[in-house]
Design a protein around this motif. Structure first.
Motif, PDB file in Angstrom:
ATOM      1  N   ALA A 319      -3.228   2.161   3.615  1.00 38.36           N
ATOM      2  CA  ALA A 319      -4.045   2.872   2.631  1.00 38.36           C
ATOM      3  C   ALA A 319      -3.544   2.665   1.206  1.00 38.36           C
ATOM      4  N   ALA A 320      -2.278   2.340   1.060  1.00 36.72           N
ATOM      5  CA  ALA A 320      -1.699   2.145  -0.278  1.00 36.72           C
ATOM      6  C   ALA A 320      -1.973   0.752  -0.830  1.00 36.72           C
ATOM      7  N   ARG A 321      -2.570  -0.107  -0.018  1.00 43.17           N
ATOM      8  CA  ARG A 321      -2.806  -1.486  -0.445  1.00 43.17           C
ATOM      9  C   ARG A 321      -4.257  -1.654  -0.870  1.00 43.17           C
ATOM     10  N   GLU A 322      -4.468  -2.544  -1.847  1.00 46.95           N
ATOM     11  CA  GLU A 322      -5.816  -2.856  -2.304  1.00 46.95           C
ATOM     12  C   GLU A 322      -6.337  -4.157  -1.707  1.00 46.95           C
ATOM     13  N   ASP A 323      -5.496  -4.848  -0.942  1.00 48.98           N
ATOM     14  CA  ASP A 323      -5.886  -6.155  -0.426  1.00 48.98           C
ATOM     15  C   ASP A 323      -6.325  -6.113   1.031  1.00 48.98           C
ATOM     16  N   VAL A 324      -6.704  -4.918   1.523  1.00 45.39           N
ATOM     17  CA  VAL A 324      -7.107  -4.814   2.913  1.00 45.39           C
ATOM     18  C   VAL A 324      -8.098  -3.664   3.074  1.00 45.39           C
ATOM     19  N   ARG A 325      -9.080  -3.859   3.916  1.00 47.16           N
ATOM     20  CA  ARG A 325     -10.019  -2.795   4.276  1.00 47.16           C
ATOM     21  C   ARG A 325      -9.659  -2.277   5.660  1.00 47.16           C
ATOM     22  N   VAL A 326      -9.481  -0.982   5.780  1.00 46.69           N
ATOM     23  CA  VAL A 326      -9.206  -0.356   7.068  1.00 46.69           C
ATOM     24  C   VAL A 326     -10.525   0.148   7.640  1.00 46.69           C
ATOM     25  N   ALA A 327     -10.835  -0.234   8.860  1.00 39.55           N
ATOM     26  CA  ALA A 327     -12.053   0.222   9.524  1.00 39.55           C
ATOM     27  C   ALA A 327     -11.795   1.594  10.141  1.00 39.55           C
ATOM     28  N   GLY A 328     -12.494   2.609   9.616  1.00 34.84           N
ATOM     29  CA  GLY A 328     -12.329   3.944  10.167  1.00 34.84           C
ATOM     30  C   GLY A 328     -11.461   4.833   9.311  1.00 34.84           C
ATOM     31  N   PRO A 329     -11.197   6.052   9.770  1.00 36.15           N
ATOM     32  CA  PRO A 329     -10.419   7.030   9.000  1.00 36.15           C
ATOM     33  C   PRO A 329      -8.996   6.546   8.744  1.00 36.15           C
ATOM     34  N   ALA A 332      -4.411   9.951  10.294  1.00 35.26           N
ATOM     35  CA  ALA A 332      -4.035   9.769  11.697  1.00 35.26           C
ATOM     36  C   ALA A 332      -4.496  10.907  12.596  1.00 35.26           C
ATOM     37  N   ARG A 333      -4.777  12.059  12.036  1.00 35.09           N
ATOM     38  CA  ARG A 333      -5.187  13.202  12.842  1.00 35.09           C
ATOM     39  C   ARG A 333      -6.558  12.998  13.465  1.00 35.09           C
ATOM     40  N   TRP A 334      -7.364  12.102  12.918  1.00 38.30           N
ATOM     41  CA  TRP A 334      -8.755  11.987  13.332  1.00 38.30           C
ATOM     42  C   TRP A 334      -9.044  10.694  14.077  1.00 38.30           C
ATOM     43  N   ARG A 335      -8.019   9.958  14.467  1.00 36.63           N
ATOM     44  CA  ARG A 335      -8.291   8.698  15.157  1.00 36.63           C
ATOM     45  C   ARG A 335      -7.241   8.418  16.212  1.00 36.63           C
ATOM     46  N   ALA A 336      -7.566   7.516  17.105  1.00 31.44           N
ATOM     47  CA  ALA A 336      -6.628   7.004  18.095  1.00 31.44           C
ATOM     48  C   ALA A 336      -5.809   5.879  17.452  1.00 31.44           C
TER      49      ALA A 336
END
Length: 410
Positions: A319-329, A332-336
């Motif tokens: 989340a701290a990086r601008e060079d990557v897109r994370v798919a989903g939340p 950590a509380r809301w995902r596997a």
């Protein structure tokens, strides 16, 4: 019960003592976990000592049938359902294919199915194919930015003609944990049944199906430390109503009417080892006397606490990086603990190759979820880079993954 003793858990998996994979970190668990020794011992024991046709009266056949029956009993007990509501098939994809045919035989033209675009194709394509037979298919679409499903959108899709709602407990790409019990309540209000794909959730602790209230729940044994079998729960009152997909003389037998293929006796018997492993963990961690389903909840929560802590470290880094897109939340509380990313400056394949050179077992592609990727504006080819772990993953392995990602993303 306290925190998970990861080393004890890892000692139950022969793979971790194999010199050929020493130095590798397994981050493709969403595609298949290691098998625990309890499963392996039961599988090899069946082939060595009871490989005969079960259910006859001679002693060896009786022992074979008993070994298989234990799997039904143990899994049902830990998930809070009846043992006559559990059946095994060659895979979850095969189970849903047969299930869709069984549902269609009792529906009328114009009846409606709500199917999410978040799911693996196993719980997506089979329902959409019914459109060619007169069934109306309504799409429960994800938010294109986050890949998540909104419960309010479901309300707009449900009608008095809705017969079924199909969606995942957690996506194998986005990994957001969906509010199963809430969906069940809303579907039930219009008389609809609910089919939940639990393949990407069950590896993080077998669910308490009794409390979720689902009508059908599916997961894969080979992703829950076991053999390559699809496990399917079907509520008894529903099973009695569905059409028979087996031989005509087994129409009243759930284990055969919804699984027309001949059962793999040895692999079914080996599935009892999944619960034996969980029982060993419960005992090792000092769990008090409790019912099987209560033990299941306790182990699930212990896994969840460990995995969420490690997942938070990985998500914070990304989340701290601008060079990557994370798919989903990114909470950590809301995902596997399955994390899919799209690098912004390097190709998916190049980043995956770099991680492999660093000793990371990772995968890349569409992961049988091209509908989801297209909804999110991600080309299915090359797709995403996926990193997934379960309770036997260590903090050190996650740290190594973060270091390897930092190098790979440049």
């Amino acid at each position: 019960m306290g925190p998970l003793d990861v080393e004890y858990a890892r000692n139950q998996f022969p793979a971790f003592s194999d010199d050929r994979i020493s130095g590798w970190a397994h981050f493709e668990n969403a595609g298949g976990s290691y098998a625990c020794r309890q499963v392996i011992d039961r599988l090899t024991g069946f082939y060595r000592h009871t490989k005969v046709q079960p259910e006859y009266s001679f002693p060896l056949s009786v022992r074979a049938a008993s070994a298989m029956e234990e799997s039904y009993q143990q899994l049902a007990g830990w998930m809070g359902v009846g043992e006559d509501e559990i059946c095994f098939g060659p895979s979850t994809s095969q189970n849903t294919y047969v299930l869709a045919r069984a549902f269609r035989s009792v529906w009328r033209e114009g009846d409606e199915v709500v199917a999410s675009t978040q799911d693996h194709e196993a719980n997506a394509g089979v329902w959409r194919r019914l459109a060619s037979t007169g069934i109306t298919v309504r799409e429960w679409r994800v938010d294109p930015a986050s890949g998540t499903l909104e419960i309010g959108d479901l309300d707009e899709l449900l009608t008095e003609r809705t017969r079924l709602v199909a969606f995942p407990h957690a996506s194998n790409v986005v990994a957001a944990i969906n509010p199963v019990a809430e969906v069940v309540a809303r579907a039930s209000a219009v008389g609809a049944r609910v089919v939940v794909d639990g393949v990407s959730y069950a590896p993080h602790g077998l669910p308490d199906l009794g409390s979720l209230g689902v009508d059908v729940y599916l997961f894969s044994g080979y992703k829950t430390w076991g053999p390559h079998q699809g496990v399917m729960f079907v509520r008894r009152d529903l099973a009695d109503q569905l059409g028979n997909e087996g031989h005509y003389f087994v129409a009243d037998d759930l284990r055969h009417k919804l699984v027309p293929a001949g059962p793999d006796h040895a692999q079914i018997a080996a599935c009892a080892g999944i619960v034996e492993y969980l029982e060993d963990l419960y005992a090792h961690h000092g769990g008090p006397p409790a019912s099987p389903v209560e033990r299941g909840r306790a182990v699930h929560d212990m896994f969840r606490a460990h995995e969420t802590r490690l997942l938070g470290r990985l998500l914070d880094f990304l989340a701290a990086r601008e060079d990557v897109r994370v798919a989903g939340p990114v909470d950590a509380r809301w995902r596997a603990p399955t994390v899919s990313i799209v690098p912004r400056h390097r190709s998916v394949g190049a980043v995956a190759a770099s991680l492999v050179r660093s000793g990371m077992m990772v995968g890349n592609g569409d992961f049988y979820a091209p509908r989801l990727l297209e909804e999110m504006g991600i080309p299915p080819d090359p797709g995403v880079l996926r990193m997934s772990f379960i309770h036997y993953t260590t903090e050190g392995e996650v740290d190594r993954l973060i270091e390897a990602l930092d190098r790979a993303l440049g």
